[in-house]
Design a protein around this motif. Structure first.
Motif: not given
Length: 689
Positions: A351-367
């Motif tokens: 549900r969340q990623i915090r400072a210092g972490e690496i994560g995959k983010v969905h929904g950024l269509r033009d990234v």
């Protein structure tokens, strides 16, 4: 729990992917260690990676070490994929630089270490392949200190070097017979057995005199060297006093080593073998003890950077994000039109990623790679490596595949922006191996068969002097409802400025002068990708000196279409100088090969600026045109009996001697007014009120 974002970097074939497998196995993430040769490693997921046995794309895996979660980033080692390494370095807390105990310090190894030092990334060194014939220890340590980093401190030693039974032994023991003290001149139990390997019923521990190198206690001698090295590099008054008195507590040594390594003041050197697992446990402990965990405030505004982009099975973009500050949650609005629809870490959906972490983010269509997430962070914009200096045009086997090829290359450019895809299907390269990767990727993932034109050098243009031009609304054949005046002049870097009264700015279209300037800058950048000779224009300042409009007829498109005409007219009056890329080189070789090497350097138009020689070897430093490197590099082994090494770094651009090379245009050619207007407007029609 502490998070450590760790990069593993190395010259190609040093064994970093094998080390990654061993670390994942030791961390309990995988049940068996994969093999690069067998093509079944965890982090090499591309078919071409498995087939060639090299890493092409950055891979991310995760495992626990005590109370630390390590996000491990396995990066390419081949120089052709240096852009992947660059993006990984921007998100690291620490790094492991892998060196082969057989091949030793290589050109790419030096480039990587210099970059890690420049970026301030704390780095451990893992000397791999101690089980291989020809493996070195002490002579390699001298090479590391002389050619790689003067901060090197060996923290382990090797028994059985060069054999399958090679063992790496930590120099600072957890306990010792003298009560946990390094004591100069006293006897210490070293843990070295006199039967190697020990046979049943045999094997007595040898004792050595730490202060007496004639005693045969290699462990003791090397431990004393470690203590002296720490005192020399980062001892402080207290440790120096203990050292002079001849007694230092092992706990104090470990504490000082950790402090110095975390701040990058020393580079601890571990020995081991990724294949046999020797020394890997000590390295694992070192990751948590000697490298700093991720910093950042989870309560601060969101600040992160995108360092990798891929697509899921449905074709939607997935961004790999390093979060430096803040907390990113599902359903967060990053912009008015951008919503986070999903988040993943190594553990799966979250549900969340915090400072210092690496994560995959969905929904950024033009990234795109390099984009900021929330507030821009200084580490996210670091550029560590040179731009590519080569390019080639890709040609579809069937002309009907051209649209599909363009779409496929556009997706590849999302994953690697330094491909710099042009409309004529020209792409930028670091080297020839990239062509094979692109060819195989297009065939296997997109079903497209392609060929390549000859690889050529990328040049740039610089303005020679100032030049001005302008167009006035409804005058001299200007078909657009806008007026623009532009001045072009030489500068350090790139800049676009607005030097007009605010009443000349069409606020009703752009809301603020700053937004108008941003729109102008976007079109200027796109236009200057091709100068008078077809090359990108750099080191230029563009100033808008006049602006006009006719509300409500004027639209943003009027400025977007008029600006290339005015800008290129001003650039034509300024004139440009075509420049070629230059590499700074450092070449090492045996002393008796100096003459032939100097002759070759003259042949390829290299300019030696520094030469150091001794009885056995020489070092030459200077500048060489990037285009001539492909002649020097393959000739060097034959000139130096295979012992010569050349290291190069990008050094900028210098004017081309003789007739400037040109590149065919792939834009609407604003240098030719009639052609430009026909292409942009299909046919020119002047609107009336």
């Amino acid at each position: 729990m502490t998070v450590l974002n760790l990069g593993i970097v190395a010259h190609v074939d040093a064994g970093k992917t094998s080390l990654t497998e061993r670390l994942l196995y030791a961390g309990g993430v995988i049940d068996a260690v994969g093999s690069v040769d067998a093509g079944n490693t965890q982090t090499d997921s591309l078919a071409l990676e498995r087939r060639r046995g090299i890493t092409i794309k950055t891979a991310v895996a995760s495992f626990p070490v005590g109370g630390t979660t390590v996000n491990l980033i396995d990066t390419p080692g081949h120089p052709d994929f240096i852009a992947e390494v660059e993006r990984a370095l921007r998100v690291l807390d620490g790094a492991v630089l892998v060196i082969s105990a057989v091949e030793g310090v290589q050109a790419q190894t030096r480039v990587l270490m210099r970059t890690l030092h420049r970026l301030g990334v704390p780095t451990l060194i893992f000397v791999n392949k101690i089980d291989r014939s020809g493996a070195r220890e002490e002579s390699l340590l001298r090479d590391i200190t002389r050619r790689l980093t003067d901060r090197a401190v060996a923290v382990s030693t090797v028994r059985g070097l060069g054999s399958r039974d090679a063992v790496a032994q930590p120099l600072i023991p957890a306990d010792c017979a003298n009560g946990g003290l390094w004591t100069a001149g006293e006897i210490c139990q070293t843990g070295v057995l006199d039967s190697d390997p020990p046979e049943e019923g045999r094997g007595r521990r040898r004792l050595g005199l730490l202060g007496d190198h004639e005693s045969g206690c290699e462990h003791g001698r090397k431990l004393e060297e470690l203590v002296a090295r720490l005192v020399e590099l980062d001892g402080g008054d207290e440790l120096l006093g203990d050292y002079v008195r001849g007694q230092v507590a092992y706990g104090k040594l470990r504490e000082l080593l950790a402090q110095s390594a975390k701040t990058g003041r020393v580079n601890p050197v571990f020995f081991g073998s990724a294949v046999t697992g020797a020394g890997v446990d000590a390295l694992l402990e070192g990751l948590a003890e000697l490298l700093p965990g991720a910093a950042g405030d989870p309560e601060a505004p969101v600040s992160g950077t995108v360092f990798k982009v891929e697509r899921d099975r449905a074709g939607a973009k997935v961004a790999y994000v390093r979060l430096f500050d803040g907390t990113l949650r599902v359903r967060d609005h990053l912009t008015k039109d951008t919503v986070v629809t999903g988040l993943e870490t190594a553990g799966g959906r979250c549900r969340q990623i915090r400072a210092g972490e690496i994560g995959k983010v969905h929904g950024l269509r033009d990234v795109r790679i390099g984009d900021a997430i929330g507030r821009a962070h200084e580490r996210g914009s670091m550029r560590a490596f040179a731009p590519p200096t080569l390019e080639t045009k890709i040609v579809p086997e069937r002309e009907t595949d051209r649209p599909a090829l363009h779409d496929a290359l556009t997706q590849l450019a999302e994953q690697d922006p330094l491909i710099n895809l042009r409309p004529d299907l020209t792409v930028s390269l670091y080297g020839e191996v990239q062509k094979e990767v692109i060819e195989m990727t297009l065939a296997e993932e997109y079903g497209l068969r392609v060929g390549f034109r000859e690889t050529t050098t990328i040049h740039v243009e610089r303005p020679r002097q100032a030049g001005e031009a302008g167009e006035t609304l409804k005058k001299d054949g200007n078909p657009y409802f806008a007026s623009l005046g532009i001045r072009v002049e030489p500068a350090d870097g790139f800049a676009v400025e607005l030097d007009v009264p605010v009443e000349q700015v069409p606020i009703y279209l752009f809301r603020t002068a700053e937004l108008f300037q941003a729109a102008i800058e976007e079109t200027v950048r796109r236009t200057l990708e091709q100068g008078l000779h077809g090359w990108q224009v750099i080191d230029v300042k563009v100033t808008v000196t006049h602006c006009g409009y006719a509300a409500p007829l004027t639209t943003p498109a009027d400025y977007r279409k008029l600006l290339p005409l005015v800008l290129m007219a001003a650039l034509k009056r300024a004139g440009t100088t075509v420049c070629e890329p230059i590499q700074r080189f450092e070449l090492d070789g045996p002393a008796d090969t100096l003459g032939p090497v100097l002759g070759m350097l003259g042949k390829v138009n290299a300019v030696p600026e520094r030469q150091e020689t001794d009885r056995d070897a020489y070092v030459i430093g200077g500048l060489i045109p990037a285009a001539r490197l492909k002649e020097l590099e393959p000739a060097l082994p034959g000139l130096t009996r295979g012992e010569g090494v050349v290291e190069t770094t990008f050094a900028g651009y210098r004017p081309v001697a003789g007739a400037p090379p040109t590149r065919a245009r792939s834009d609407n050619n604003p240098l030719d007014r009639e052609e430009y207007l026909l292409r942009v407007e299909r046919r020119v029609s002047v609107r009336t009120s």
